[in-house]
Structure formats: C-alpha cells, structure tokens
Design a protein around this motif. Structure first.
Motif, PDB file in Angstrom:
ATOM      1  N   THR A   1      40.596  68.330  -6.780  1.00  0.00           N
ATOM      2  CA  THR A   1      41.862  67.621  -6.584  1.00  0.00           C
ATOM      3  C   THR A   1      41.879  66.369  -7.436  1.00  0.00           C
ATOM      4  O   THR A   1      40.831  65.770  -7.726  1.00  0.00           O
ATOM      5  N   SER A   2      43.097  65.998  -7.804  1.00  0.00           N
ATOM      6  CA  SER A   2      43.317  64.715  -8.471  1.00  0.00           C
ATOM      7  C   SER A   2      44.546  64.102  -7.814  1.00  0.00           C
ATOM      8  O   SER A   2      45.662  64.581  -8.010  1.00  0.00           O
ATOM      9  N   GLY A   3      44.297  63.104  -6.991  1.00  0.00           N
ATOM     10  CA  GLY A   3      45.410  62.545  -6.229  1.00  0.00           C
ATOM     11  C   GLY A   3      45.949  63.591  -5.273  1.00  0.00           C
ATOM     12  O   GLY A   3      45.213  64.153  -4.450  1.00  0.00           O
ATOM     13  N   LEU A   4      47.271  63.900  -5.400  1.00  0.00           N
ATOM     14  CA  LEU A   4      47.901  64.918  -4.550  1.00  0.00           C
ATOM     15  C   LEU A   4      48.156  66.174  -5.362  1.00  0.00           C
ATOM     16  O   LEU A   4      49.185  66.849  -5.185  1.00  0.00           O
ATOM     17  N   THR A   5      47.204  66.507  -6.256  1.00  0.00           N
ATOM     18  CA  THR A   5      47.364  67.697  -7.100  1.00  0.00           C
ATOM     19  C   THR A   5      46.072  68.507  -7.079  1.00  0.00           C
ATOM     20  O   THR A   5      44.976  67.944  -7.179  1.00  0.00           O
ATOM     21  N   PHE A   6      46.187  69.839  -6.895  1.00  0.00           N
ATOM     22  CA  PHE A   6      45.044  70.735  -7.043  1.00  0.00           C
ATOM     23  C   PHE A   6      44.813  70.984  -8.532  1.00  0.00           C
ATOM     24  O   PHE A   6      45.768  71.202  -9.294  1.00  0.00           O
ATOM     25  N   THR A   7      43.537  70.959  -8.959  1.00  0.00           N
ATOM     26  CA  THR A   7      43.203  71.141 -10.367  1.00  0.00           C
ATOM     27  C   THR A   7      42.179  72.257 -10.499  1.00  0.00           C
ATOM     28  O   THR A   7      41.102  72.165  -9.920  1.00  0.00           O
ATOM     29  N   PRO A   8      42.502  73.378 -11.226  1.00  0.00           N
ATOM     30  CA  PRO A   8      43.813  73.646 -11.836  1.00  0.00           C
ATOM     31  C   PRO A   8      44.833  74.090 -10.779  1.00  0.00           C
ATOM     32  O   PRO A   8      44.456  74.550  -9.712  1.00  0.00           O
ATOM     33  N   ALA A   9      46.105  73.979 -11.120  1.00  0.00           N
ATOM     34  CA  ALA A   9      47.160  74.402 -10.180  1.00  0.00           C
ATOM     35  C   ALA A   9      47.158  75.916 -10.041  1.00  0.00           C
ATOM     36  O   ALA A   9      47.477  76.442  -8.964  1.00  0.00           O
ATOM     37  N   THR A  10      46.817  76.641 -11.112  1.00  0.00           N
ATOM     38  CA  THR A  10      46.728  78.107 -11.060  1.00  0.00           C
ATOM     39  C   THR A  10      45.348  78.521 -11.572  1.00  0.00           C
ATOM     40  O   THR A  10      44.921  78.103 -12.640  1.00  0.00           O
ATOM     41  N   THR A  11      44.650  79.340 -10.743  1.00  0.00           N
ATOM     42  CA  THR A  11      43.317  79.827 -11.089  1.00  0.00           C
ATOM     43  C   THR A  11      43.374  81.340 -11.232  1.00  0.00           C
ATOM     44  O   THR A  11      43.778  82.038 -10.294  1.00  0.00           O
ATOM     45  N   ASN A  12      43.015  81.859 -12.413  1.00  0.00           N
ATOM     46  CA  ASN A  12      43.025  83.305 -12.663  1.00  0.00           C
ATOM     47  C   ASN A  12      41.602  83.842 -12.538  1.00  0.00           C
ATOM     48  O   ASN A  12      40.683  83.376 -13.236  1.00  0.00           O
ATOM     49  N   ILE A  13      41.417  84.835 -11.634  1.00  0.00           N
ATOM     50  CA  ILE A  13      40.084  85.391 -11.386  1.00  0.00           C
ATOM     51  C   ILE A  13      40.167  86.910 -11.358  1.00  0.00           C
ATOM     52  O   ILE A  13      41.264  87.477 -11.347  1.00  0.00           O
ATOM     53  N   LEU A  14      38.992  87.550 -11.333  1.00  0.00           N
ATOM     54  CA  LEU A  14      38.912  88.998 -11.165  1.00  0.00           C
ATOM     55  C   LEU A  14      38.561  89.325  -9.723  1.00  0.00           C
ATOM     56  O   LEU A  14      37.905  88.533  -9.031  1.00  0.00           O
ATOM     57  N   PHE A  15      38.997  90.496  -9.281  1.00  0.00           N
ATOM     58  CA  PHE A  15      38.674  90.947  -7.919  1.00  0.00           C
ATOM     59  C   PHE A  15      37.152  90.988  -7.743  1.00  0.00           C
ATOM     60  O   PHE A  15      36.432  91.518  -8.576  1.00  0.00           O
ATOM     61  N   GLY A  16      36.668  90.391  -6.633  1.00  0.00           N
ATOM     62  CA  GLY A  16      35.236  90.307  -6.377  1.00  0.00           C
ATOM     63  C   GLY A  16      34.688  88.921  -6.651  1.00  0.00           C
ATOM     64  O   GLY A  16      33.548  88.626  -6.288  1.00  0.00           O
ATOM     65  N   ASP A  17      35.492  88.040  -7.331  1.00  0.00           N
ATOM     66  CA  ASP A  17      35.050  86.663  -7.572  1.00  0.00           C
ATOM     67  C   ASP A  17      35.207  85.831  -6.306  1.00  0.00           C
ATOM     68  O   ASP A  17      35.936  86.189  -5.375  1.00  0.00           O
ATOM     69  N   THR A  18      34.550  84.667  -6.292  1.00  0.00           N
ATOM     70  CA  THR A  18      34.591  83.730  -5.163  1.00  0.00           C
ATOM     71  C   THR A  18      35.192  82.411  -5.647  1.00  0.00           C
ATOM     72  O   THR A  18      34.965  81.998  -6.785  1.00  0.00           O
ATOM     73  N   VAL A  19      35.982  81.755  -4.784  1.00  0.00           N
ATOM     74  CA  VAL A  19      36.583  80.457  -5.111  1.00  0.00           C
ATOM     75  C   VAL A  19      36.034  79.413  -4.148  1.00  0.00           C
ATOM     76  O   VAL A  19      35.985  79.639  -2.936  1.00  0.00           O
ATOM     77  N   VAL A  20      35.588  78.252  -4.692  1.00  0.00           N
ATOM     78  CA  VAL A  20      35.104  77.139  -3.878  1.00  0.00           C
ATOM     79  C   VAL A  20      36.046  75.954  -4.071  1.00  0.00           C
ATOM     80  O   VAL A  20      36.317  75.543  -5.206  1.00  0.00           O
ATOM     81  N   PHE A  21      36.565  75.413  -2.972  1.00  0.00           N
ATOM     82  CA  PHE A  21      37.378  74.202  -3.002  1.00  0.00           C
ATOM     83  C   PHE A  21      36.455  73.019  -2.784  1.00  0.00           C
ATOM     84  O   PHE A  21      35.746  72.923  -1.769  1.00  0.00           O
ATOM     85  N   THR A  22      36.434  72.106  -3.780  1.00  0.00           N
ATOM     86  CA  THR A  22      35.691  70.851  -3.646  1.00  0.00           C
ATOM     87  C   THR A  22      36.720  69.733  -3.704  1.00  0.00           C
ATOM     88  O   THR A  22      37.139  69.289  -4.784  1.00  0.00           O
ATOM     89  N   ILE A  23      37.191  69.299  -2.534  1.00  0.00           N
ATOM     90  CA  ILE A  23      38.352  68.400  -2.444  1.00  0.00           C
ATOM     91  C   ILE A  23      38.035  67.249  -1.515  1.00  0.00           C
ATOM     92  O   ILE A  23      37.073  67.276  -0.752  1.00  0.00           O
ATOM     93  N   GLY A  24      38.862  66.225  -1.541  1.00  0.00           N
ATOM     94  CA  GLY A  24      38.650  65.035  -0.731  1.00  0.00           C
ATOM     95  C   GLY A  24      38.732  65.322   0.756  1.00  0.00           C
ATOM     96  O   GLY A  24      39.300  66.318   1.193  1.00  0.00           O
ATOM     97  N   GLY A  25      38.158  64.427   1.554  1.00  0.00           N
ATOM     98  CA  GLY A  25      38.107  64.626   2.995  1.00  0.00           C
ATOM     99  C   GLY A  25      39.455  64.625   3.677  1.00  0.00           C
ATOM    100  O   GLY A  25      39.575  65.056   4.823  1.00  0.00           O
ATOM    101  N   SER A  26      40.512  64.166   2.994  1.00  0.00           N
ATOM    102  CA  SER A  26      41.851  64.156   3.610  1.00  0.00           C
ATOM    103  C   SER A  26      42.640  65.388   3.221  1.00  0.00           C
ATOM    104  O   SER A  26      43.813  65.505   3.555  1.00  0.00           O
ATOM    105  N   HIS A  27      42.013  66.313   2.476  1.00  0.00           N
ATOM    106  CA  HIS A  27      42.719  67.509   2.029  1.00  0.00           C
ATOM    107  C   HIS A  27      42.031  68.766   2.551  1.00  0.00           C
ATOM    108  O   HIS A  27      40.816  68.788   2.757  1.00  0.00           O
ATOM    109  N   ASP A  28      42.839  69.806   2.757  1.00  0.00           N
ATOM    110  CA  ASP A  28      42.324  71.145   3.022  1.00  0.00           C
ATOM    111  C   ASP A  28      43.093  72.121   2.138  1.00  0.00           C
ATOM    112  O   ASP A  28      43.950  71.719   1.344  1.00  0.00           O
ATOM    113  N   ALA A  29      42.799  73.408   2.238  1.00  0.00           N
ATOM    114  CA  ALA A  29      43.528  74.446   1.497  1.00  0.00           C
ATOM    115  C   ALA A  29      43.894  75.553   2.468  1.00  0.00           C
ATOM    116  O   ALA A  29      43.003  76.158   3.071  1.00  0.00           O
ATOM    117  N   ARG A  30      45.192  75.812   2.628  1.00  0.00           N
ATOM    118  CA  ARG A  30      45.682  76.825   3.569  1.00  0.00           C
ATOM    119  C   ARG A  30      46.540  77.826   2.811  1.00  0.00           C
ATOM    120  O   ARG A  30      47.462  77.448   2.078  1.00  0.00           O
TER     121      ARG A  30
END
Length: 686
Positions: free
Chosen positions: A27-56
């Motif tokens: 995250t950068s401020g109130l923005t997810f970075t990158p805003a769009t993430t392109n992956i292949l099926f079977g990949d894993t995504v990790v959110f490393t964001i500030g303590g005041s943010h979550d991902a739903r």
C-alpha cells in the motif's frame, strides 16, 4: 523514511518452485500497489499492508460503487495483511477493497489466467512382460514445448531420466510406468504403460503326504500351487514309479526309502529344491511276547501294564475290559478298573498293518470307589441365582453326598444338584458312596458376585459456563467392571470408567452414572448441573448503549484497542466520544463479550465538555446545568428517556434549572446542541 516509502511501492515476486509464484501487494497511502496484479492459476498472493488496512474480496458491483459488502466465499485478510492461497483464486478477475477505506476508493484487482500445460505424451514403447531383475529401456516421442520429462516407476525399480527415454532395472513388483511432459508452470496429463513382472518361482511349500509307507503302496504327494509357476519337476527314490508336471504327483513305491523332491518352473527359471525324506516299511510287526502287570485287582484302582518293545512297531493298540478307563499308543498303559473283570489285549502297529493281539486275563474284586471326576457347572455366578452342578456317574456308586457354601439352598443324592446361591462364595463338594464307603471328595471353588452398590456422590462442578469442558467422577467400586454415564441433551463425552470428561452445551440437566458388572447395574447416582447462559445482546438508541442482561457485572470496552472504558460498569453506557463500544458481562464466574456498536455524531470537544456542570447528578428530580463557555450561549437542551421520548426541551442555557421530579426514576440522556455541535451526557434520577 524515504527508503522505507520507496520499498513500500515495490512489487516483490518470489519464485517458490518451477510451477508457482508468490506475488506481493503493498500500500501507498490509500492506494493498493499495484492496483491490478496479473497472475497464473496456482499462484499465491501476499498482502503486506499497514495495520489500518485489510483486503476483502467483493463483487464487481460493490467494487464499482466503492462499497465493502463481502463476496460470499471470497477471501478476507486481517488488518496488516495476509496470504491468499491458490484455492481462493479461481481463473478470472477478483475485486478487492480495504474495508474501512472502500468509500475513499481504496481498491484493486487480481486477474488470474489459466496455466498452459504441454500435451499428453504419446504411447510409451518398450517390453510389457519382463523378468524380475532385468534391464529394459522405455521411450516416448518428444512433446512440443516440453522442457523436461518426469518418469515414475513401479515400487522397488531403479532408473532415472528427465529426457524422452529411460533405462530401468525391474524389481519383483508389477505396475505402471508413467511419464509427464513439463514446462515452467505445470505438467501434462501422464502417459501410462502397464508392466507385468515375472519372478523365478519361490521354493515350494513343504511337501505333504505320508512319510512312512508300506512297500508297493500307492501314495500322493503335493505342494501348494504357486501362481507364477507354469510347471513342476518331481524326483523320487530308485524303483518308484510316477510322473507329473503339476503341483501334485501319484506314486507307487518300491522297497527302497529315499527323498522326494520338487521344483517350480517358469520362463524365468526354476525355484530352489523342496525335499521330503520317505521311509519304506516292508512287513507287519510281530505279536508282543506277554503282558506284564497285576491280574488280580480291586475295583476302581489304577494299575499299570506293559509289553516289551517290538522292533518295527510304530504304535500299540490296547483294549480294556468293559467300563475301564485308560488309553495309550505306547507299550505301557495306566488303566483304572471298573467293577467288571475281563481281558486286556494289545497289538503292535505300523503302516503295513497290525499284529495278532497278546492277552492278559484280569479278575476284579470290589473295593473303594474312585474320586468323582471334575464337577461341571459355573464357577463364577451371581448372588441369588439357581445353578446346576453335576458329575459323571461313578461305576459301583449307589448314592452321592453334596455340600454347599454357607447360606446356599439345595439337596440331592444323585450325581446332579440344583443349588440357589447366597452372596457367599465357597466350595461345592461331592462324594460317591456305596456299601463299602465313600469316595474321596471332589471340590469346585465358586466365586459369587453381587450387583454393585449405587455409586458415591458425583464430584464436579454443579454450576458451569455454556460450551465449557468439565470433569466428573465417582469413587471406584472394586465390585464394578465398568460404568454407564448419561449426560444432558447435546452434551458430549464418553467413557466406561469411573470418571468422564464432558463438553457442555447451552442446556443443563442431570448427569447419571451406574456401576455395572456381569450381574447387572446399580441404582443411578445423579448430579443436577446448571449452565450459566449470558445474554450478550445490546440495545442502541439515541447514542445510548444498554446491555439486555439484567444480572451479573458489566464492563464497557473500547473496541479500537479492547481497553476498558474508565468507570463504565453499569448496565447502561452513554459514550462521550465517537467510537465502537462493547460490553463484557460476568455471571457466576462466566464472562462473555457483546458485538461492537458504533457511536457517531458526538461533535463537541473534550474542553467544551469540561466547562459544563450538572448538579446534583444523581438527583431526586431537580438538576442545575451551567457553563462559562462562550460557545454555549445559544443552545438547545433536550432530555430523552431510554425509549427515545423527549421529556424536556429548552432553548436557553444560563443557569438552567431542570425539573424531572414527575418523571419515573431511571437514566436519561441529556443533549446540548450548539449550532452543528452536539454534547451528550447521562442524568440519573433516583
């Protein structure tokens, strides 16, 4: 700090294997970075964001409207981030937002594309029927785009390759050879070839058949069939006849002893040899010369008789007078006489037949009766039951005398008795009688068992918390072999011993336990258990929070950091600042916490609150409200009861005196409005 900010903008890609990738979203401020993430099926995504943010994860409509309603079955991280596994990332576009900042447009997407895999390899070429321990080569045609190949062999085989060809050494195990074509993100469907492995047959099982036989007789010998054998090779002593290629052979023996052997064969070779030694007997043994032993004896006495060993005899056949007992296959016999005189006969025996018998005439005189044989009947019984005991009749006996343990009832002069037991263990005894006297007694020890007593008081908590784990027990009864426990409805726990761990539900009830043995079950011991259920619901009205539980103690907490709100331990709580609040209700040692409730619209600052005085509070009905704050000159005053009804309203403030003496006792909400600012406080009328 600049370096830390720069690092927060990086997209970190970590390759974990040849087939999957971990992608990191920051995250950068109130923005997810990158805003769009392109992956292949079977990949894993990790959110490393500030303590005041979550991902739903949300639906496209919710995402477009900057909402935060969760997508059923979608992913959800904790505040501060977390991992989204491949199972949660199907092929397609996944829309996600930051729950508290969705309305501000803090959102992003993950686009999952299918992972391309190579085509299935063509047919595997190579031998499908082989011998154990042999070397064989298998191969396929190259697959377009494949960078390597993975070969899988049956258990115990050896061989390795990552190319289109593999050389193997087989074990004794049949199975499938399979191969897949691989690329960096996956593998093809495997191609399979079934292989049948044949081993040299094992040594046949022991040969069955007569090992001592008579000359010129026909005999059959066999071994257990071996599934991998296609034929068998038999040999036998010189002068014998017979032929077979199966697992069984019929023979006609000559006069010579020797060995019979057999091997099991197939296309891979022959097994080790299995051998059995055969002894050939050429004649019937001679008749014994004489029988040695007493010829004049007493009835019911034990006597020994024998003959001199006869060469060539493998056993002896004894015949005794009527009613005598005793048996033997040797040249000696121990015989118990009846009251009948007669002849003892003995013949010698071998595989070729029996000799003529030798005879000894015996004269029996009356004597003391023999001890009765073992008493038949149950040795372990229940108290107050009727059981039958008997012995085999004694030749020459005219009556029988039975003796029972203390407290038992029953009588008989025959070789059988029906006896009703007391609770006392002891011996059942019997003697056989005739005019010459009584025999030695025969005894059977009886162990009498009673139904167990009611178990002791059940130890354990009689008042417990909902959905808690508790332990209950009774004193162990040595007379019990197990215990039966009955728990209240929906409780869980099982045991057959004198203690039980339980998991309670929301309902209480009776815990029952009985002690059991082979004779039955005791009366139950009962413990009534009460379950404490805490009502955690809260009523929210006009900025007031009220616990719907009317018992126990209360502690209101700030949901932001779960800290206690100072001095707020009443059933009703009127917050002075905006925020999320909940209440902890404690009853009978049990505690539970309500959901959090949001309070907003309290806009006066803490300094303005400190300038207002309310006295007395609590009051019997007359309250005085004053302030020297210039911001509070033109104000509106409203007082509400807990049902939301206005009971007092005024538009001035200076030295305001409020009379609520005609209102019911209780808690009221004071609202002071100055422009767009609102101050709330609690008034207590007692």
């Amino acid at each position: 700090m600049k370096l830390k900010s720069l690092l927060s903008l990086l997209l970190i890609t970590i390759s974990t294997s040849a087939f999957c990738t971990i992608w990191t979203i920051n995250t950068s401020g109130l923005t997810f970075t990158p805003a769009t993430t392109n992956i292949l099926f079977g990949d894993t995504v990790v959110f490393t964001i500030g303590g005041s943010h979550d991902a739903r994860e949300v639906s496209l409509g919710t995402w477009t409207a900057n909402g935060n309603t969760p997508l059923p079955g979608g992913f959800q991280t904790a505040f501060g981030g977390g991992m989204v596994l491949p199972a949660q990332l199907a092929v397609g576009t996944h829309y996600f937002v930051c729950t508290p900042h969705a309305a501000m447009g803090m959102k992003g997407t993950i686009v999952v594309s299918p992972c391309p895999t190579p085509a299935q390899p063509g047919l595997i070429t190579g031998n499908t029927a082989i011998c154990s321990g042999t070397s064989n080569t298998y191969s396929i045609s190259p697959v377009a785009g494949a960078t390597s190949y993975t070969w899988t062999l049956p258990g115990g085989w050896s061989g390795t390759s990552s190319t289109t060809s593999i050389t193997t050494t087989s074990s004794a195990t049949s199975g499938n050879i399979s191969v897949t074509a691989n690329v960096s993100c996956g593998s093809s469907v495997p191609q399979t070839l079934a292989i049948t492995v044949t081993s040299i047959p094992p040594t046949p099982a022991p040969i069955t058949g007569n090992t001592t036989i008579c000359t010129s007789t026909s005999n059959t010998y066999s071994v257990v069939s071996i599934p991998t054998a296609t034929s068998y090779t038999w040999t036998y002593p010189v002068g014998w006849t017979g032929t077979s290629t199966t697992n069984s052979i019929g023979t006609t023996c000559g006069s010579l002893s020797g060995n019979i052997t057999v091997t099991a064969n197939n296309s891979c070779g022959s097994s080790p040899l299995r051998t059995v030694a055969i002894t050939v007997v050429n004649s019937i043994p001679n008749t014994p010369t004489s029988v040695n032993g007493n010829s004049a004896i007493c009835a019911l006495t034990v006597n020994s008789y024998n003959v001199t060993s006869v060469p060539g005899a493998t056993s002896y056949t004894w015949t005794l007078p009527l009613g005598w007992t005793g048996s033997s296959a040797t040249n000696t016999i121990s015989a118990t006489a009846s009251v009948t005189s007669g002849n003892i006969l003995i013949s010698t025996v071998n595989v070729c037949g029996s000799s003529a018998p030798q005879t000894l005439t015996i004269n029996v005189a009356n004597g003391v009766l023999a001890q009765p044989a073992a008493i038949n009947g149950n040795a372990g019984i229940c108290a107050s039951t009727t059981n039958t005991y008997d012995i085999s009749p004694i030749i020459g006996a005219t009556s029988y005398t039975w003796t029972l343990p203390i407290g038992w009832s029953g009588s008989s002069t025959t070789n059988s008795i029906n006896a009703t037991s007391s609770s006392t263990s002891g011996n059942v005894t019997v003697t056989a009688n005739n005019s010459c006297g009584a025999s030695p007694s025969q005894t059977l020890a009886i162990n009498t068992t009673s139904i167990p007593a009611t178990p002791s008081i059940i130890l354990g908590n009689a008042v417990i918390c909902e959905n808690s784990t508790n332990f209950y027990s009774v004193t162990n009864d040595p007379n019990a072999v197990d215990y039966s426990w009955t728990l209240p409805v929906s409780w869980t726990g099982t045991t057959t011993v004198n203690s039980i761990p339980t998991a309670s539900f929301s309902t209480g009830g009776d815990i029952l336990v009985t002690a059991n043995n082979i004779c039955g079950s005791s009366a139950p011991q009962i413990l009534n258990v009460t379950v404490t259920i805490i009502d955690t619901s809260v009523t929210q009205s006009l900025g007031i929070l009220a616990s719907n539980s009317f018992v126990g103690t209360y502690q209101w907490i700030d949901c932001f950091d779960n800290s206690f709100v100072s001095n707020e331990t009443d059933q009703v709580f009127i917050p002075s600042t905006n925020g999320d609040y909940a209440v902890i209700n404690t009853q009978s040692g049990c505690a539970d916490t309500s959901f959090c409730f949001t309070i907003s619209g309290l806009e006066l600052n803490e300094n303005a609150l400190n300038t207002i005085t309310i006295s007395p509070n609590p009051s019997n009905g007359i309250f005085s409200i004053n302030s020297d704050n210039s911001d509070l000159i033109e104000v509106e005053i409203e007082i509400y009861n807990l049902q939301g009804t206005i009971v007092y309203k005024a538009s001035t403030f200076a030295n305001e005196s409020i009379d609520l003496s005609k209102e019911p006792k209780g808690i009221y909400l004071l609202k002071v409005k100055s422009g767009k600012k609102v101050l709330t406080n609690k008034l207590i009328l007692d």
